[in-house]
Design a protein around this motif. Structure first.
Motif, PDB file in Angstrom:
ATOM      1  N   GLU A 194      16.829  25.378  21.860  1.00 50.72           N
ATOM      2  CA  GLU A 194      17.496  26.513  21.468  1.00 50.72           C
ATOM      3  C   GLU A 194      16.841  27.422  21.161  1.00 50.72           C
ATOM      4  OE1 GLU A 194      20.515  26.635  23.141  1.00 50.72           O
ATOM      5  OE2 GLU A 194      21.468  24.825  23.590  1.00 50.72           O
ATOM      6  N   THR A 195      16.965  28.866  21.788  1.00 48.72           N
ATOM      7  CA  THR A 195      16.065  30.384  21.912  1.00 48.72           C
ATOM      8  C   THR A 195      16.037  30.800  20.399  1.00 48.72           C
ATOM      9  OG1 THR A 195      17.776  31.468  21.764  1.00 48.72           O
ATOM     10  CG2 THR A 195      16.648  31.150  24.056  1.00 48.72           C
ATOM     11  N   LYS A 233      17.134  31.541  28.588  1.00 45.38           N
ATOM     12  CA  LYS A 233      17.105  30.091  28.457  1.00 45.38           C
ATOM     13  C   LYS A 233      16.886  29.573  29.300  1.00 45.38           C
ATOM     14  CE  LYS A 233      21.655  31.503  25.977  1.00 45.38           C
ATOM     15  NZ  LYS A 233      23.339  30.781  25.715  1.00 45.38           N
ATOM     16  N   GLU A 239      17.412  24.962  31.278  1.00 44.14           N
ATOM     17  CA  GLU A 239      18.086  23.864  31.205  1.00 44.14           C
ATOM     18  C   GLU A 239      16.893  22.628  31.108  1.00 44.14           C
ATOM     19  OE1 GLU A 239      21.154  23.774  30.806  1.00 44.14           O
ATOM     20  OE2 GLU A 239      21.697  25.290  30.831  1.00 44.14           O
TER      21      GLU A 239
END
Length: 284
Positions: A54-55, A193, A195
């Motif tokens: 995640e960020t 972000k 994926e």
């Protein structure tokens, strides 16, 4: 040669040893820093390439890497480099004499004694006898090459810290560069972000010919492309989900029957879902 010149020569040689000592420290620090920075870089890049963090985690990894790299460079390279230019605390002549004495054991006591006598001469009123003793001892040890006590070639043993991560990085960049470049790109763009890419994709046979005459039938052929092929796939039509017929390892099919109007559909598996497609109806 005057007494003061003997002593001044001695101090000049001690200073040359000190400068060479700090050059050695800089070389060693560079090798340490290269090894640490490359090891950290490989670790964070490879972890990100595999796990798609995640960020927040990517920010922590990116700025942690920068902080540790800067701290290592400052402590192992800039600090001794500053000492070379006499910025900050530099090792004393006594300390330098002790280090030289560990290399040239025959002069250790004499060298320290000269420095002690000089301090006594500065504090004493009658210095003629003390200066004479300094001159005698300094002349005895003047042929000794003090800078040789700091051997720069000994730093070659610290290559073991820099070469393995460097060679590993070169091998990965040659064999599978995406393992480094993809993870590094996401770490740099740590606010974005991303994926995880799908392990395969659906490819329609003749996607530009999704047309059927009204009330007719239409055979849909779907190929699966990727490193991992699914065991089964589904089609979703009008809110209902149907299993596709598996023709071979990477090909599936489905038959639309009695199509009366334009029909939207999409393909899916447990991991992957396609975009929406439309089977267009041509008036009969």
């Amino acid at each position: 040669m005057s007494q003061s010149n003997h002593y001044d020569q001695l101090i000049a040689k001690l200073d040359r040893f000190t400068r060479k000592y700090y050059v050695s420290q800089v070389i060693r620090g560079l090798l340490y820093t290269i090894g640490l920075v490359l090891a950290l870089f490989l670790t964070v890049s490879l972890l990100e390439s595999q796990f798609f963090f995640e960020t927040g985690t990517r920010k922590m990894m990116f700025y942690g890497f920068l902080s540790l790299s800067i701290a290592a460079f400052a402590g192992w390279v800039l600090l001794p480099l500053g000492r070379y230019f006499h910025l900050g605390d530099v090792i004393s002549h006594d300390k330098a004499a002790a280090m030289i004495g560990s290399h040239f054991t025959s002069v250790k006591d004499k060298l320290l004694n000269v420095l002690q006598l000089r301090r006594q001469a500065s504090a004493s009123g009658d210095t003629s006898l003390v200066l004479a003793s300094i001159d005698q001892k300094a002349s005895e040890i003047s042929p000794v090459p003090f800078p040789a006590a700091s051997d720069l070639t000994k730093n070659r043993k610290y290559l073991k810290y820099a070469l393995p991560p460097l060679l590993l990085l070169i091998v990965i960049l040659c064999a599978a560069p995406s393992l480094i470049t993809d993870g590094t790109n996401r770490l740099i763009r740590n606010s974005d972000k991303f994926e995880r890419p799908a392990p395969f994709s659906f490819v329609l046979d003749k996607p530009d010919e999704l047309e059927v005459i009204q009330y007719g039938d239409f055979s849909l052929t779907v190929k699966v492309e990727g490193d991992v092929l699914p065991a089964e796939a589904y089609i979703e039509v009008d809110g209902y989900r149907y299993r596709l017929q598996k023709d071979n390892a990477n090909t599936f099919s489905y038959r639309f029957s009695n199509v009366q109007e334009d029909t939207e559909f999409k393909l899916s598996t447990a991991e992957v879902e396609s975009d929406d497609f439309t089977l267009a109806v041509l008036p009969k």
